[in-house]
Enzyme design. Structure first.
Site, PDB file in Angstrom:
ATOM      1  N   THR A 112       2.692   6.619   7.038  1.00  0.00           N
ATOM      2  CA  THR A 112       4.140   6.792   6.961  1.00  0.00           C
ATOM      3  C   THR A 112       4.570   8.252   6.871  1.00  0.00           C
ATOM      4  O   THR A 112       3.776   9.132   6.525  1.00  0.00           O
ATOM      5  CB  THR A 112       4.661   6.052   5.708  1.00  0.00           C
ATOM      6  N   TYR A 142       5.456   5.230  -3.522  1.00  0.00           N
ATOM      7  CA  TYR A 142       5.080   4.743  -2.192  1.00  0.00           C
ATOM      8  C   TYR A 142       4.410   5.850  -1.378  1.00  0.00           C
ATOM      9  O   TYR A 142       3.325   5.664  -0.824  1.00  0.00           O
ATOM     10  CB  TYR A 142       6.322   4.236  -1.465  1.00  0.00           C
TER      11      TYR A 142
END
Length: 304
Positions: A112, A142
């Site tokens: 990501t 995250y």
């Protein structure tokens, strides 16, 4: 009479982890017919459990591809579930990499844009794969766990391939992603407020899936083995601009979308102010650049 022909090698199996997710669904829909795909969902493997992973992938053999699209992607919830996020995002990729290294299979792990440390809005040029800061952790749980997963995967299997992407959506009327949400809000609200100080590259899941199938088709070769690649639709835009494009694409007045600042809507997890990923690594690996985000969005809005 004995044939002098050599027996055909079995076609590699694609072990698709996260097959029921957004990207996994797009990969299954766009899969070449000749591919042998083992689609694994959360019902088949618990990524928070190393033994569950080893059991589910016990039949991986030389030449197979393990394509991991699964992750703990609930960015805000990860702040209150750091152990679960770490297990799925950080520890699981390392276990998968141990399996592929031991079996001479190929791990392709999806990551990501959240892995970069800058959340202050100071950056305004696209990130290259090596721009992660070894001395600073990403500001969200995250992002930090996804970065840890990259490191763990490459440590256990130096020939693994990391593919970072960003702002992935399918955009269907019932999709929980940003584009799907804007479609529903256009029908139910007179106006919507959307942040105009976060910049990235919206990525249409079927386009990313097509790029990943091209990557797989090219084989485990120099330039991709051990590499970190960036794959997003081309261009950069703010969420506010995406929302206006959704409204316009639906034939609605984009003026109904109003801009706001991130600090007006505090969230548990900080969001990157700028997280555009440079496509250079992808194209230098001989892969086709993904098309412009606005063209992809038009197709997403027209899809049924």
């Amino acid at each position: 009479m004995q044939s002098d022909q050599q027996p055909l090698e079995p076609f590699p199996t694609i072990w698709l982890i996260g097959a029921a997710g957004q990207l996994g669904t797009a990969l299954r829909a766009g899969a070449p017919r000749e591919r042998d795909i083992r689609a694994l969902t959360s019902a088949d493997v618990d990524l928070a459990d190393a033994e569950s992973i080893r059991t589910a992938l016990r039949d991986v053999r030389t030449g197979d591809v393990v394509l991991n699209t699964a992750a703990h992607t609930a960015v805000d919830r990860a702040e209150s579930e750091p152990e679960r996020a770490a297990a799925v995002n950080a520890l699981a990729p390392g276990v998968l990499a141990e399996i592929t290294a031991a079996s001479s299979a190929w791990l392709i792990h999806i990551s990501t844009d959240y892995v970069f440390a800058d959340a202050a809005g100071e950056r305004d040029t696209p990130y290259e794969p090596g721009d992660t800061d070894p001395d600073a952790a990403p500001p969200s749980v995250y992002g930090a766990t996804k970065r840890a997963g990259e490191i763990a995967a490459l440590a256990a299997d130096p020939d693994a391939t990391i593919v970072r992407t960003a702002w992935v959506y399918t955009g269907g009327p019932d999709s929980p992603d940003f584009v799907g949400t804007m479609r529903r809000l256009e029908r139910t609200r007179d106006t919507v407020d959307v942040v105009d100080d976060q910049t990235g590259s919206p990525t249409y899941a079927p386009d990313l899936a097509a790029g990943l199938w091209e990557l797989v088709a090219g084989g485990h070769r120099p330039g991709v083995a051990g590499a970190i690649l960036h794959a997003t639709n081309a261009g950069e835009v703010t969420w506010f601009e995406v929302a206006r494009a959704v409204f316009a694409g639906l034939g609605a007045d984009p003026g109904r979308v109003h801009s706001c600042r991130t600090d007006e809507f505090p969230r548990p997890a900080p969001r990157p102010a700028y997280s555009v990923l440079s496509p250079r690594s992808w194209t230098e690996a001989g892969l086709t650049p993904l098309r412009d985000w606005s063209i992809a969005l038009s197709d997403a809005l027209a899809a049924r």
